[in-house]
Write a protein that holds these residues in place. Structure first.
Motif, PDB file in Angstrom:
ATOM      1  N   MET A 133      70.484  36.182  51.122  1.00 33.32           N
ATOM      2  CA  MET A 133      71.576  35.656  50.306  1.00 33.32           C
ATOM      3  C   MET A 133      71.238  34.246  49.800  1.00 33.32           C
ATOM      4  N   GLY A 134      70.700  33.449  50.698  1.00 27.33           N
ATOM      5  CA  GLY A 134      70.351  32.082  50.335  1.00 27.33           C
ATOM      6  C   GLY A 134      69.250  32.036  49.289  1.00 27.33           C
ATOM      7  N   LEU A 135      68.314  32.982  49.381  1.00 28.11           N
ATOM      8  CA  LEU A 135      67.221  33.025  48.411  1.00 28.11           C
ATOM      9  C   LEU A 135      67.725  33.369  47.014  1.00 28.11           C
ATOM     10  N   ILE A 136      68.719  34.263  46.932  1.00 30.99           N
ATOM     11  CA  ILE A 136      69.304  34.631  45.635  1.00 30.99           C
ATOM     12  C   ILE A 136      70.021  33.437  45.020  1.00 30.99           C
ATOM     13  N   LEU A 137      70.756  32.700  45.840  1.00 28.11           N
ATOM     14  CA  LEU A 137      71.450  31.509  45.340  1.00 28.11           C
ATOM     15  C   LEU A 137      70.452  30.438  44.892  1.00 28.11           C
ATOM     16  N   LEU A 138      69.371  30.288  45.628  1.00 31.28           N
ATOM     17  CA  LEU A 138      68.345  29.323  45.256  1.00 31.28           C
ATOM     18  C   LEU A 138      67.683  29.710  43.932  1.00 31.28           C
ATOM     19  N   GLU A 139      67.429  30.994  43.752  1.00 26.87           N
ATOM     20  CA  GLU A 139      66.842  31.461  42.499  1.00 26.87           C
ATOM     21  C   GLU A 139      67.807  31.271  41.329  1.00 26.87           C
ATOM     22  N   ALA A 140      69.091  31.546  41.550  1.00 24.52           N
ATOM     23  CA  ALA A 140      70.092  31.344  40.500  1.00 24.52           C
ATOM     24  C   ALA A 140      70.215  29.867  40.144  1.00 24.52           C
ATOM     25  N   LEU A 141      70.149  29.002  41.131  1.00 29.86           N
ATOM     26  CA  LEU A 141      70.211  27.567  40.885  1.00 29.86           C
ATOM     27  C   LEU A 141      68.979  27.113  40.097  1.00 29.86           C
ATOM     28  N   GLY A 142      67.820  27.644  40.431  1.00 30.51           N
ATOM     29  CA  GLY A 142      66.604  27.302  39.701  1.00 30.51           C
ATOM     30  C   GLY A 142      66.665  27.756  38.251  1.00 30.51           C
ATOM     31  N   ALA A 143      67.204  28.971  38.018  1.00 34.36           N
ATOM     32  CA  ALA A 143      67.338  29.470  36.651  1.00 34.36           C
ATOM     33  C   ALA A 143      68.326  28.616  35.854  1.00 34.36           C
ATOM     34  N   LEU A 144      69.420  28.225  36.495  1.00 37.71           N
ATOM     35  CA  LEU A 144      70.400  27.367  35.824  1.00 37.71           C
ATOM     36  C   LEU A 144      69.798  26.009  35.496  1.00 37.71           C
ATOM     37  N   LEU A 145      69.026  25.469  36.415  1.00 37.05           N
ATOM     38  CA  LEU A 145      68.376  24.185  36.176  1.00 37.05           C
ATOM     39  C   LEU A 145      67.377  24.287  35.019  1.00 37.05           C
ATOM     40  N   LEU A 146      66.630  25.379  34.984  1.00 31.77           N
ATOM     41  CA  LEU A 146      65.693  25.593  33.888  1.00 31.77           C
ATOM     42  C   LEU A 146      66.421  25.704  32.548  1.00 31.77           C
ATOM     43  N   LEU A 147      67.531  26.409  32.521  1.00 29.02           N
ATOM     44  CA  LEU A 147      68.328  26.528  31.300  1.00 29.02           C
ATOM     45  C   LEU A 147      68.844  25.165  30.842  1.00 29.02           C
ATOM     46  N   VAL A 148      69.338  24.371  31.765  1.00 34.78           N
ATOM     47  CA  VAL A 148      69.841  23.039  31.414  1.00 34.78           C
ATOM     48  C   VAL A 148      68.715  22.161  30.887  1.00 34.78           C
ATOM     49  N   LEU A 149      67.540  22.249  31.484  1.00 38.43           N
ATOM     50  CA  LEU A 149      66.404  21.459  31.006  1.00 38.43           C
ATOM     51  C   LEU A 149      65.977  21.875  29.603  1.00 38.43           C
ATOM     52  N   ILE A 150      65.969  23.167  29.330  1.00 38.85           N
ATOM     53  CA  ILE A 150      65.593  23.645  27.994  1.00 38.85           C
ATOM     54  C   ILE A 150      66.599  23.173  26.953  1.00 38.85           C
TER      55      ILE A 150
END
Length: 54
Positions: free
Chosen positions: A1-18
């Motif tokens: 569960m924690g890994l999925i949340l970490l991956e979602a947070l990373g994707a959101l961070l990447l989107l914000v950076l783009i």
């Protein structure tokens, strides 16, 4: 569960950076000055400007 949340947070961070990168990496001198007639400056001549030419 924690890994999925970490991956979602990373994707959101990447989107914000783009989005941040594309918003604030425009032209060095800013936008080109607007034309007097209020139109958008274009590189190709329009038919009106061609008719004025001799």
């Amino acid at each position: 569960m924690g890994l999925i949340l970490l991956e979602a947070l990373g994707a959101l961070l990447l989107l914000v950076l783009i989005v941040w990168w594309t918003m604030f990496s425009g032209r060095k001198g800013g936008e080109p000055p607007a034309r007097e007639d209020g139109g958008v400056p274009t590189a190709a001549p329009t038919r009106k400007s061609e008719e004025k030419s001799p």
